[in-house]
Scaffold this active site. Structure first.
Site, PDB file in Angstrom:
ATOM      1  N   MET A   1       0.815  -1.012   0.037  1.00 58.65           N
ATOM      2  CA  MET A   1       0.009  -0.134  -0.126  1.00 58.65           C
ATOM      3  C   MET A   1       0.944   1.300  -0.046  1.00 58.65           C
ATOM      4  SD  MET A   1       0.155  -0.263   3.749  1.00 58.65           S
ATOM      5  CE  MET A   1       1.733   0.060   3.565  1.00 58.65           C
ATOM      6  N   PRO A   2       1.639   1.567  -1.048  1.00 55.25           N
ATOM      7  CA  PRO A   2       2.306   2.725  -1.099  1.00 55.25           C
ATOM      8  C   PRO A   2       1.388   3.962  -0.980  1.00 55.25           C
ATOM      9  CG  PRO A   2       2.536   1.090  -3.090  1.00 55.25           C
ATOM     10  CD  PRO A   2       1.577   0.694  -2.387  1.00 55.25           C
TER      11      PRO A   2
END
Length: 126
Positions: A1-2
């Site tokens: 989950m950048p």
């Protein structure tokens, strides 16, 4: 989950901003193989006088369509990073008409211990 921070000059419509966010999200999902529902994008709009992105010797000419993207993420392979760059520039060109010369991307790596989503009280998911 950048976590993706998108910086651009003020003046785009709501629809244009939505297309930018969607395009960059699709690139994150495809390149980094993250779940589609993991969407952490923050868009910042700046006055033109508040942004300076100038090249020294690269010969790149930029316009007011400039977009500076910062991605904060766990380490990714060089192949994944290069795929991300390709997906972003191709998508923005096709979907938003933004010349790849107007796209600057920086990836900043960190570790899982550098994140908290409110559910980490003792370091464990609850």
């Amino acid at each position: 989950m950048p976590l993706t921070k998108i910086n651009l000059l003020k003046g785009r419509s709501s629809g244009e901003r939505d297309r930018l966010l969607d395009c960059i999200h699709e690139a994150v999902v495809k390149a980094f193989n993250v779940p589609t529902a993991d969407r952490y994008r923050v868009l910042y709009e700046h006055e033109p006088t508040h942004v300076r992105v100038e090249d020294t010797g690269l010969g790149i000419t930029r316009s007011d369509n400039l977009i500076v993207i910062e991605v904060i993420s766990r380490p990714r392979t060089t192949d994944d990073k290069q795929a991300f760059y390709r997906f972003v520039t191709a998508g923005l060109s096709e979907t938003c008409g933004i010349d790849p010369a107007n796209v600057v991307i920086s990836l900043v790596e960190n570790a899982d211990a550098d994140w908290s989503f409110g559910q980490f009280i003792t370091g464990e998911l609850q």
